[in-house]
Every structure is written in structure tokens, then in C-alpha cells.
Scaffold this motif. Structure first.
Motif, PDB file in Angstrom:
ATOM      1  N   VAL A 188       0.838  -1.206   0.000  1.00 30.05           N
ATOM      2  CA  VAL A 188       0.000   0.000   0.000  1.00 30.05           C
ATOM      3  C   VAL A 188       0.874   1.256   0.000  1.00 30.05           C
ATOM      4  O   VAL A 188       0.605   2.217  -0.739  1.00 30.05           O
ATOM      5  CB  VAL A 188      -0.968  -0.013   1.204  1.00 30.05           C
ATOM      6  CG1 VAL A 188      -1.638   1.327   1.395  1.00 30.05           C
ATOM      7  CG2 VAL A 188      -2.015  -1.108   1.022  1.00 30.05           C
ATOM      8  N   ILE A 189       1.936   1.243   0.793  1.00 29.78           N
ATOM      9  CA  ILE A 189       2.833   2.416   0.836  1.00 29.78           C
ATOM     10  C   ILE A 189       3.503   2.622  -0.511  1.00 29.78           C
ATOM     11  O   ILE A 189       3.605   3.752  -1.000  1.00 29.78           O
ATOM     12  CB  ILE A 189       3.875   2.256   1.964  1.00 29.78           C
ATOM     13  CG1 ILE A 189       3.197   2.365   3.318  1.00 29.78           C
ATOM     14  CG2 ILE A 189       4.981   3.290   1.842  1.00 29.78           C
ATOM     15  CD1 ILE A 189       4.082   2.017   4.488  1.00 29.78           C
ATOM     16  N   MET A 221       0.978   4.138  -2.836  1.00 33.36           N
ATOM     17  CA  MET A 221       0.726   5.543  -2.476  1.00 33.36           C
ATOM     18  C   MET A 221       1.867   6.451  -2.927  1.00 33.36           C
ATOM     19  O   MET A 221       1.623   7.557  -3.432  1.00 33.36           O
ATOM     20  CB  MET A 221       0.520   5.669  -0.958  1.00 33.36           C
ATOM     21  CG  MET A 221      -0.800   5.087  -0.474  1.00 33.36           C
ATOM     22  SD  MET A 221      -0.954   5.108   1.317  1.00 33.36           S
ATOM     23  CE  MET A 221      -1.056   6.862   1.629  1.00 33.36           C
ATOM     24  N   LEU A 278       0.393  10.057  -3.707  1.00 37.25           N
ATOM     25  CA  LEU A 278      -0.427  10.298  -2.533  1.00 37.25           C
ATOM     26  C   LEU A 278       0.433  10.497  -1.281  1.00 37.25           C
ATOM     27  O   LEU A 278      -0.033  11.043  -0.284  1.00 37.25           O
ATOM     28  CB  LEU A 278      -1.402   9.141  -2.314  1.00 37.25           C
ATOM     29  CG  LEU A 278      -2.409   8.911  -3.440  1.00 37.25           C
ATOM     30  CD1 LEU A 278      -3.196   7.637  -3.193  1.00 37.25           C
ATOM     31  CD2 LEU A 278      -3.344  10.106  -3.559  1.00 37.25           C
ATOM     32  N   LEU A 279       1.673  10.041  -1.341  1.00 36.23           N
ATOM     33  CA  LEU A 279       2.614  10.185  -0.239  1.00 36.23           C
ATOM     34  C   LEU A 279       3.892  10.749  -0.836  1.00 36.23           C
ATOM     35  O   LEU A 279       4.530  10.116  -1.676  1.00 36.23           O
ATOM     36  CB  LEU A 279       2.861   8.809   0.406  1.00 36.23           C
ATOM     37  CG  LEU A 279       3.613   8.765   1.706  1.00 36.23           C
ATOM     38  CD1 LEU A 279       2.851   9.521   2.795  1.00 36.23           C
ATOM     39  CD2 LEU A 279       3.820   7.330   2.139  1.00 36.23           C
ATOM     40  N   SER A 280       4.257  11.946  -0.416  1.00 40.88           N
ATOM     41  CA  SER A 280       5.467  12.557  -0.973  1.00 40.88           C
ATOM     42  C   SER A 280       6.211  13.292   0.134  1.00 40.88           C
ATOM     43  O   SER A 280       5.651  13.601   1.185  1.00 40.88           O
ATOM     44  CB  SER A 280       5.111  13.520  -2.101  1.00 40.88           C
ATOM     45  OG  SER A 280       4.309  14.571  -1.594  1.00 40.88           O
ATOM     46  N   SER A 307       9.476   5.298   0.324  1.00 38.77           N
ATOM     47  CA  SER A 307       8.689   4.100   0.605  1.00 38.77           C
ATOM     48  C   SER A 307       9.359   3.264   1.689  1.00 38.77           C
ATOM     49  O   SER A 307       8.705   2.825   2.646  1.00 38.77           O
ATOM     50  CB  SER A 307       8.530   3.290  -0.680  1.00 38.77           C
ATOM     51  OG  SER A 307       7.794   2.130  -0.447  1.00 38.77           O
ATOM     52  N   THR A 317       9.270   5.109   5.181  1.00 38.19           N
ATOM     53  CA  THR A 317       7.934   5.075   5.764  1.00 38.19           C
ATOM     54  C   THR A 317       7.625   3.692   6.317  1.00 38.19           C
ATOM     55  O   THR A 317       7.113   3.556   7.431  1.00 38.19           O
ATOM     56  CB  THR A 317       6.881   5.478   4.708  1.00 38.19           C
ATOM     57  OG1 THR A 317       7.237   6.736   4.155  1.00 38.19           O
ATOM     58  CG2 THR A 317       5.500   5.550   5.313  1.00 38.19           C
TER      59      THR A 317
END
Length: 161
Positions: free
Chosen positions: A28-29, A32, A37-39, A50, A53
């Protein structure tokens, strides 16, 4: 019913939760991060973001899983009530011996050796190798003296006849 007191389902789920949750979380990470969606400006490369996180979340989750494992894999199921006459299987927190005997029992590898022999028995050769026993010193000295006397007697017997 036989394994009921050992809580096998709880143990199974506690271990599998770590493996599967970590895998799906990493997936999922990664998705994203790939779709933006995740930066982060701290990690310019997507794979580093990635991984960082995922590493951070696993550190936090392991605290939670440690608490779960503490209860699911409790030492209490291995302690038994010394009063076996009651027929109950109550748990006691009394130590089973002094420190040195417990330490000796902890580092004793006889059970490991026996399990290894039992596991490897089908593939080990069936031929038993001879085991020689060294006699005690008193027996060795006695056997040496009797062999000397017989050899001396034999040589004297041959010279007289």
C-alpha cells in the motif's frame, strides 16, 4: 480440545499478523508513493521514501505486536501447580529450584541432542559402531601383571622342556 489450553489460534494469528500486515502495508505504501499520494522533500527518490515510511511504521507496530505476543506467548502455560493430587492444572508462580539448577537446566543440550538423533535416525547409517570401554586403572594393572606372569611362566616352561 487437546490444544485448547495452549491457545494455538491466538499464536497463529499473532505471528501471521506480523508477516501479512507488514507485506500488505509495504504494498500500500509503495502504491501511495507511486501515485503521489505520499510525498516528501526529505526523500527525493520514491523508493527511499517508501522504505523509510515502511521502516518507521514497522518500528511503531512492533511495540504493539510485542505487547500482543507477551500475552499470547505467555510463560504461564508452562508452569504447573505442584499439587497434582487435585487433578487441576492451575498455574503457580513458584520457582522450580535454585538459580544454579535452573541455569544448568537452561543450558543443558541433552534434549537438543536427543531430538537431533531422533530426527536424523532415518538417514543415519544403521550399523552400530563398536564402543570401547577403557577399564579402570586397577583392572589394567591387574591384567598387565597376569599377562606378564603367564608370559614368564610360558618362557620358563619352554626352557625346561
Amino acid at each position: 480440545t487437546e490444544l485448547g489450553p495452549m491457545n494455538p489460534l491466538g499464536k497463529f494469528l499473532a505471528v501471521k499478523a506480523i508477516v501479512f500486515f507488514s507485506f500488505w502495508q509495504s504494498l500500500v505504501i509503495a502504491v501511495m508513493v507511486k501515485f503521489g499520494l505520499l510525498s516528501s522533500t526529505l526523500y527525493p527518490i520514491d523508493s527511499e521514501l517508501s522504505a523509510a515510511t515502511q521502516d518507521f511504521l514497522i518500528c511503531v507496530e512492533m511495540l504493539i505486536f510485542a505487547v500482543v505476543h507477551h500475552y499470547v506467548f505467555s510463560y504461564r502455560e508452562f508452569l504447573r501447580n505442584p499439587d497434582a493430587s487435585s487433578g487441576s492444572d492451575h498455574v503457580t508462580a513458584e520457582p522450580s529450584g535454585d538459580f544454579t539448577s535452573n541455569l544448568r537446566a537452561m543450558v543443558d543440550i541433552d534434549d537438543l541432542l536427543n531430538d537431533t538423533r531422533g530426527t536424523l535416525a532415518p538417514i543415519l547409517p544403521k550399523k552400530r559402531y563398536p564402543v570401547y570401554r577403557v577399564p579402570p586403572v586397577a583392572e589394567r594393572n591387574a591384567s598387565r601383571g597376569s599377562s606378564r606372569q603367564s608370559s614368564v611362566r610360558g618362557s620358563h616352561a619352554g626352557s625346561t622342556g
